[in-house]
Motif scaffolding. Sequence first.
Motif, PDB file in Angstrom:
ATOM      1  N   ILE A  40      -8.942  -1.386   3.003  1.00 16.60           N
ATOM      2  CA  ILE A  40      -8.052  -0.862   2.148  1.00 16.60           C
ATOM      3  C   ILE A  40      -8.858  -0.537   1.103  1.00 16.60           C
ATOM      4  O   ILE A  40      -8.674   0.492   0.232  1.00 16.60           O
ATOM      5  N   GLY A  41      -9.985  -1.110   0.738  1.00 15.24           N
ATOM      6  CA  GLY A  41     -10.974  -0.667  -0.583  1.00 15.24           C
ATOM      7  C   GLY A  41     -11.648   0.585  -0.105  1.00 15.24           C
ATOM      8  O   GLY A  41     -11.794   1.350  -0.905  1.00 15.24           O
ATOM      9  N   LYS A  42     -11.748   0.841   1.291  1.00  8.82           N
ATOM     10  CA  LYS A  42     -12.434   2.066   1.413  1.00  8.82           C
ATOM     11  C   LYS A  42     -11.422   3.222   1.671  1.00  8.82           C
ATOM     12  O   LYS A  42     -11.455   4.355   1.954  1.00  8.82           O
ATOM     13  N   GLY A  43      -9.986   3.068   1.539  1.00 10.83           N
ATOM     14  CA  GLY A  43      -9.075   3.975   1.558  1.00 10.83           C
ATOM     15  C   GLY A  43      -8.637   4.237   3.123  1.00 10.83           C
ATOM     16  O   GLY A  43      -7.869   5.344   3.285  1.00 10.83           O
ATOM     17  N   ARG A  44      -8.774   3.253   3.940  1.00 11.82           N
ATOM     18  CA  ARG A  44      -8.419   3.463   5.198  1.00 11.82           C
ATOM     19  C   ARG A  44      -6.826   3.247   5.300  1.00 11.82           C
ATOM     20  O   ARG A  44      -6.199   2.424   4.538  1.00 11.82           O
ATOM     21  N   ASN A  45      -6.197   3.911   6.263  1.00 10.60           N
ATOM     22  CA  ASN A  45      -4.774   3.674   6.719  1.00 10.60           C
ATOM     23  C   ASN A  45      -4.746   2.379   7.416  1.00 10.60           C
ATOM     24  O   ASN A  45      -5.533   2.079   8.305  1.00 10.60           O
ATOM     25  N   VAL A  46      -3.891   1.582   6.984  1.00 12.69           N
ATOM     26  CA  VAL A  46      -3.869   0.290   7.630  1.00 12.69           C
ATOM     27  C   VAL A  46      -2.320  -0.158   7.904  1.00 12.69           C
ATOM     28  O   VAL A  46      -1.516   0.156   7.271  1.00 12.69           O
ATOM     29  N   ALA A  47      -2.301  -0.857   9.215  1.00  9.90           N
ATOM     30  CA  ALA A  47      -0.869  -1.331   9.398  1.00  9.90           C
ATOM     31  C   ALA A  47      -1.125  -2.706   9.737  1.00  9.90           C
ATOM     32  O   ALA A  47      -1.759  -3.126  10.504  1.00  9.90           O
ATOM     33  N   LEU A  48      -0.091  -3.701   9.239  1.00  8.49           N
ATOM     34  CA  LEU A  48      -0.286  -5.122   9.549  1.00  8.49           C
ATOM     35  C   LEU A  48       1.006  -5.236  10.233  1.00  8.49           C
ATOM     36  O   LEU A  48       2.469  -5.074   9.981  1.00  8.49           O
ATOM     37  N   ILE A  49       0.838  -5.477  11.548  1.00  7.64           N
ATOM     38  CA  ILE A  49       1.900  -5.807  12.659  1.00  7.64           C
ATOM     39  C   ILE A  49       2.402  -7.345  12.211  1.00  7.64           C
ATOM     40  O   ILE A  49       1.675  -8.318  12.435  1.00  7.64           O
ATOM     41  N   LEU A  50       3.617  -7.452  11.779  1.00  9.85           N
ATOM     42  CA  LEU A  50       4.241  -8.727  11.524  1.00  9.85           C
ATOM     43  C   LEU A  50       5.342  -9.106  12.902  1.00  9.85           C
ATOM     44  O   LEU A  50       6.416  -8.389  13.009  1.00  9.85           O
ATOM     45  N   ARG A  51       4.928  -9.721  13.849  1.00  3.22           N
ATOM     46  CA  ARG A  51       5.467  -9.933  15.163  1.00  3.22           C
ATOM     47  C   ARG A  51       7.067 -10.390  14.769  1.00  3.22           C
ATOM     48  O   ARG A  51       7.364 -11.208  13.791  1.00  3.22           O
ATOM     49  N   ILE A  53       9.100  -8.996  13.053  1.00  2.00           N
ATOM     50  CA  ILE A  53       9.780  -8.410  11.807  1.00  2.00           C
ATOM     51  C   ILE A  53       9.530  -7.063  11.702  1.00  2.00           C
ATOM     52  O   ILE A  53      10.393  -6.444  11.508  1.00  2.00           O
ATOM     53  N   GLY A  54       8.207  -6.380  11.493  1.00  4.22           N
ATOM     54  CA  GLY A  54       7.942  -5.050  11.404  1.00  4.22           C
ATOM     55  C   GLY A  54       6.678  -4.842  11.137  1.00  4.22           C
ATOM     56  O   GLY A  54       5.665  -5.495  11.480  1.00  4.22           O
ATOM     57  N   MET A  55       6.507  -3.905  10.631  1.00  2.19           N
ATOM     58  CA  MET A  55       5.233  -3.365  10.153  1.00  2.19           C
ATOM     59  C   MET A  55       4.923  -3.075   8.634  1.00  2.19           C
ATOM     60  O   MET A  55       5.814  -2.541   8.129  1.00  2.19           O
ATOM     61  N   LEU A  56       3.886  -3.515   7.954  1.00  2.00           N
ATOM     62  CA  LEU A  56       3.607  -3.185   6.736  1.00  2.00           C
ATOM     63  C   LEU A  56       2.489  -1.955   6.806  1.00  2.00           C
ATOM     64  O   LEU A  56       1.443  -2.467   7.319  1.00  2.00           O
ATOM     65  N   LEU A  57       3.045  -0.885   6.403  1.00  2.00           N
ATOM     66  CA  LEU A  57       1.961   0.417   6.405  1.00  2.00           C
ATOM     67  C   LEU A  57       1.350   0.649   4.994  1.00  2.00           C
ATOM     68  O   LEU A  57       2.225   0.646   3.923  1.00  2.00           O
ATOM     69  N   ILE A  58       0.006   0.726   4.896  1.00  2.00           N
ATOM     70  CA  ILE A  58      -0.620   0.992   3.575  1.00  2.00           C
ATOM     71  C   ILE A  58      -1.417   2.475   3.980  1.00  2.00           C
ATOM     72  O   ILE A  58      -2.247   2.392   4.985  1.00  2.00           O
ATOM     73  N   THR A  61      -2.260   5.012  -1.532  1.00  2.00           N
ATOM     74  CA  THR A  61      -1.796   4.139  -2.238  1.00  2.00           C
ATOM     75  C   THR A  61      -0.364   3.967  -2.074  1.00  2.00           C
ATOM     76  O   THR A  61       0.395   3.217  -2.987  1.00  2.00           O
ATOM     77  N   GLN A  62       0.293   4.538  -1.130  1.00  2.00           N
ATOM     78  CA  GLN A  62       1.556   4.444  -0.702  1.00  2.00           C
ATOM     79  C   GLN A  62       1.740   3.078   0.295  1.00  2.00           C
ATOM     80  O   GLN A  62       1.174   3.036   1.350  1.00  2.00           O
ATOM     81  N   VAL A  63       2.464   2.132  -0.064  1.00  2.00           N
ATOM     82  CA  VAL A  63       2.755   0.861   0.907  1.00  2.00           C
ATOM     83  C   VAL A  63       4.376   0.979   1.059  1.00  2.00           C
ATOM     84  O   VAL A  63       5.188   1.097   0.328  1.00  2.00           O
ATOM     85  N   GLN A  64       4.478   0.691   2.466  1.00  2.00           N
ATOM     86  CA  GLN A  64       5.937   0.656   3.015  1.00  2.00           C
ATOM     87  C   GLN A  64       6.068  -0.407   3.907  1.00  2.00           C
ATOM     88  O   GLN A  64       5.017  -0.455   4.760  1.00  2.00           O
ATOM     89  N   MET A  65       6.984  -0.938   3.933  1.00  2.00           N
ATOM     90  CA  MET A  65       7.700  -1.967   4.969  1.00  2.00           C
ATOM     91  C   MET A  65       8.514  -1.563   6.105  1.00  2.00           C
ATOM     92  O   MET A  65       9.509  -0.739   5.323  1.00  2.00           O
ATOM     93  N   LYS A  66       8.296  -1.270   7.301  1.00  2.00           N
ATOM     94  CA  LYS A  66       9.230  -0.884   8.147  1.00  2.00           C
ATOM     95  C   LYS A  66       9.735  -2.203   9.040  1.00  2.00           C
ATOM     96  O   LYS A  66       8.776  -2.824   9.557  1.00  2.00           O
ATOM     97  N   TYR A  67      11.085  -2.183   9.258  1.00  2.00           N
ATOM     98  CA  TYR A  67      11.434  -3.342   9.863  1.00  2.00           C
ATOM     99  C   TYR A  67      11.981  -2.971  11.085  1.00  2.00           C
ATOM    100  O   TYR A  67      12.725  -1.944  11.607  1.00  2.00           O
ATOM    101  N   TYR A  68      12.216  -3.908  12.332  1.00  2.00           N
ATOM    102  CA  TYR A  68      12.442  -3.684  13.542  1.00  2.00           C
ATOM    103  C   TYR A  68      14.030  -3.918  13.434  1.00  2.00           C
ATOM    104  O   TYR A  68      14.515  -4.889  12.803  1.00  2.00           O
TER     105      TYR A  68
END
Length: 131
Positions: A40-51, A53-58, A61-68
Amino acid sequence: PGNKLLEPLRYAQIAAATFVSSKRVVGCIQATMSLFSRCIGKGRNVALILRDIGMLLIEGTQVQMKYYRDFLEKMTGKDTLKEALLKIPGMLDLVIPRTATAASLTCSGYVIVFPEQRKAVPLPPPRQGEK
């Protein structure tokens, strides 16, 4: 107002559920969060998979939560979810199928996925001045 108390992770419970030592659980979580923070500090696009539940996408500077969809149906009921999807503008954009890939949900198509998955995910080229 609005402040929430954080509950500490229960490493022993995680260790028992995953059949690994508490020391290994602590190490894995700390290493993952350290890498997540650096990305995140280097500005990479990141997805945190929440088993389940869904995905937190960064992305930048845009943060989105997507739900199954099935998670939302469990939380709201099938009929309530259908009503919400039809009545609330933008609600449909928050729902993803379980088959969705993190890269398909980003503008660039490049994303680092957490936790690590077995599939190779292409990384974006380094930014100018970055190694």
